[in-house]
Motif scaffolding. Sequence first.
Motif, PDB file in Angstrom:
ATOM      1  N   ARG A   1       0.092  -3.400  -1.114  1.00  0.00           N
ATOM      2  CA  ARG A   1      -1.369  -4.029  -1.419  1.00  0.00           C
ATOM      3  C   ARG A   1      -1.984  -2.831  -1.829  1.00  0.00           C
ATOM      4  NH1 ARG A   1      -0.340  -6.923   3.958  1.00  0.00           N
ATOM      5  NH2 ARG A   1      -1.809  -5.399   4.631  1.00  0.00           N
ATOM      6  N   ASN A   2      -2.170  -2.248  -1.246  1.00  0.00           N
ATOM      7  CA  ASN A   2      -3.031  -0.696  -2.360  1.00  0.00           C
ATOM      8  C   ASN A   2      -2.961   0.624  -2.098  1.00  0.00           C
ATOM      9  OD1 ASN A   2      -5.619   0.453  -3.466  1.00  0.00           O
ATOM     10  ND2 ASN A   2      -6.847   0.099  -0.992  1.00  0.00           N
TER      11      ASN A   2
ATOM     12  N   GLU B   1       1.977   6.273  -7.002  1.00  0.00           N
ATOM     13  CA  GLU B   1       1.580   5.135  -7.441  1.00  0.00           C
ATOM     14  C   GLU B   1       2.012   4.573  -9.137  1.00  0.00           C
ATOM     15  OE1 GLU B   1      -2.212   5.218  -9.034  1.00  0.00           O
ATOM     16  OE2 GLU B   1      -3.383   5.557  -6.891  1.00  0.00           O
ATOM     17  N   LYS B   2       2.822   5.256  -9.959  1.00  0.00           N
ATOM     18  CA  LYS B   2       4.025   4.792 -10.748  1.00  0.00           C
ATOM     19  C   LYS B   2       4.865   4.237 -10.557  1.00  0.00           C
ATOM     20  CE  LYS B   2       1.594   7.632 -14.650  1.00  0.00           C
ATOM     21  NZ  LYS B   2       1.631   8.105 -15.162  1.00  0.00           N
ATOM     22  N   SER B   3       5.590   5.311  -9.101  1.00  0.00           N
ATOM     23  CA  SER B   3       6.822   4.894  -8.349  1.00  0.00           C
ATOM     24  C   SER B   3       6.379   3.293  -7.624  1.00  0.00           C
ATOM     25  CB  SER B   3       6.955   6.227  -7.266  1.00  0.00           C
ATOM     26  OG  SER B   3       6.212   6.056  -6.149  1.00  0.00           O
ATOM     27  N   VAL B   4       5.868   3.519  -7.250  1.00  0.00           N
ATOM     28  CA  VAL B   4       4.929   1.972  -6.356  1.00  0.00           C
ATOM     29  C   VAL B   4       5.402   0.880  -6.586  1.00  0.00           C
ATOM     30  CG1 VAL B   4       3.879   1.255  -4.558  1.00  0.00           C
ATOM     31  CG2 VAL B   4       3.820   2.840  -4.391  1.00  0.00           C
ATOM     32  N   HIS B   5       4.412   0.675  -8.272  1.00  0.00           N
ATOM     33  CA  HIS B   5       4.890  -0.198  -9.022  1.00  0.00           C
ATOM     34  C   HIS B   5       6.046  -0.527 -10.059  1.00  0.00           C
ATOM     35  CE1 HIS B   5      -0.132  -0.400  -9.265  1.00  0.00           C
ATOM     36  NE2 HIS B   5       0.178   0.793  -9.581  1.00  0.00           N
TER      37      HIS B   5
ATOM     38  N   ALA C   1       5.563   0.895  11.499  1.00  0.00           N
ATOM     39  CA  ALA C   1       5.817   1.195   9.677  1.00  0.00           C
ATOM     40  C   ALA C   1       5.922  -0.289   9.075  1.00  0.00           C
ATOM     41  CB  ALA C   1       7.318   1.782   9.724  1.00  0.00           C
ATOM     42  N   GLU C   2       5.786  -1.173   9.329  1.00  0.00           N
ATOM     43  CA  GLU C   2       5.997  -2.625   8.752  1.00  0.00           C
ATOM     44  C   GLU C   2       4.570  -2.748   8.353  1.00  0.00           C
ATOM     45  OE1 GLU C   2       6.882  -7.230   9.077  1.00  0.00           O
ATOM     46  OE2 GLU C   2       6.893  -5.947  10.845  1.00  0.00           O
ATOM     47  N   LEU C   3       3.441  -2.094   9.427  1.00  0.00           N
ATOM     48  CA  LEU C   3       2.108  -2.580   8.636  1.00  0.00           C
ATOM     49  C   LEU C   3       2.045  -2.111   7.442  1.00  0.00           C
ATOM     50  CD1 LEU C   3       0.523  -2.843  12.090  1.00  0.00           C
ATOM     51  CD2 LEU C   3       1.053  -4.481  10.176  1.00  0.00           C
TER      52      LEU C   3
END
Length: 321
Positions: A261-262, A308-312, A252-254
């Motif tokens: 990162r991507n 992606e927006k939520s991650v950013h 999960a951490e990886l």
Amino acid sequence: MAQKFRDAFQKMAQNIPKGGAGGGGEPGRGAGAAKAASRAAGSLIVAGGLGYGAYNSIFTVEGGHRAVIFNRIVGMKPQVYNEGLNFNIPWFERPIVYDIRTRPVNLQTLTGSKDLQMVTIGVRVLHKPDQNNLVWIYRHLGMNYDERILPSLMNECAKAVVARYNANELLTKREEVSAAISAELSARCSGFHVLLEDVAITHLAFSPEYAKAVEAKQVAQQDAERAKYVVLGAIQEKKTIITKARGEAESAELIGNAVKRNPGFMKLRRIDAAKDIADTVAGSGNKVYLNADSLLLNLLGDADDKFEKSVHGQSRGWLGK
């Protein structure tokens, strides 16, 4: 000898007068007939004595036997007579024949071990008399020498040897116990000129209480071994669970680091999941009508853009903090 009997009867028949002694016969003729009859009787007695002497002057010793002779004048003669035809003096001497072949005798006795456990032990002994000392054996023990000495000696030697060992040693050191009994018994029997060829333990049994205690001990040991393996199994299962949890946490951490990162990593995962689901649905013979979003098949929509927006947005919030 038979010919002598026939000759004696013929002489007696010839000398017996055909007419009676009374009547008109002559007196001298009757006296002569009586004298001839007495001579015939004497000849018959002599022939019978010779036959008796000839019959009793020889004796045969069968195979596996030896003989000694008792003389009415001097007692036991020191000579031992071998197999075959032998001679003796009738009436004055009497042969005594011994069987010198190996014979078995069995004894079963109850005795105590070193740790005071009652043990029933059975011993079989193969024995024979010393043929060079048969005169001594007959003079002191008689014909039934084995019945006189072996039961008591076997009983004493078995008790003495068993008392040196613990109950469990009687089972684990059975050959050693048998050899010790043989050595003790051979030493005692040598004083009576009896030879031992083999001594074997044929039976060995403990008291019911001891047998139950041994059985309970074995059951307890088996239970302890089983419990030990259960504990080992539990420890291994615990290690497996811990290892699995650590692997899932690291995974999960990886995955979280890869997403940070991507964000395109999630697209790849969605594509892989969609391929698997599509293969499963295509291989099924049933018709499926489900929402494409719930099956992760909506790959052309704006789900990835929203993700992606939520991650950013989350990454900016973390940076602001």
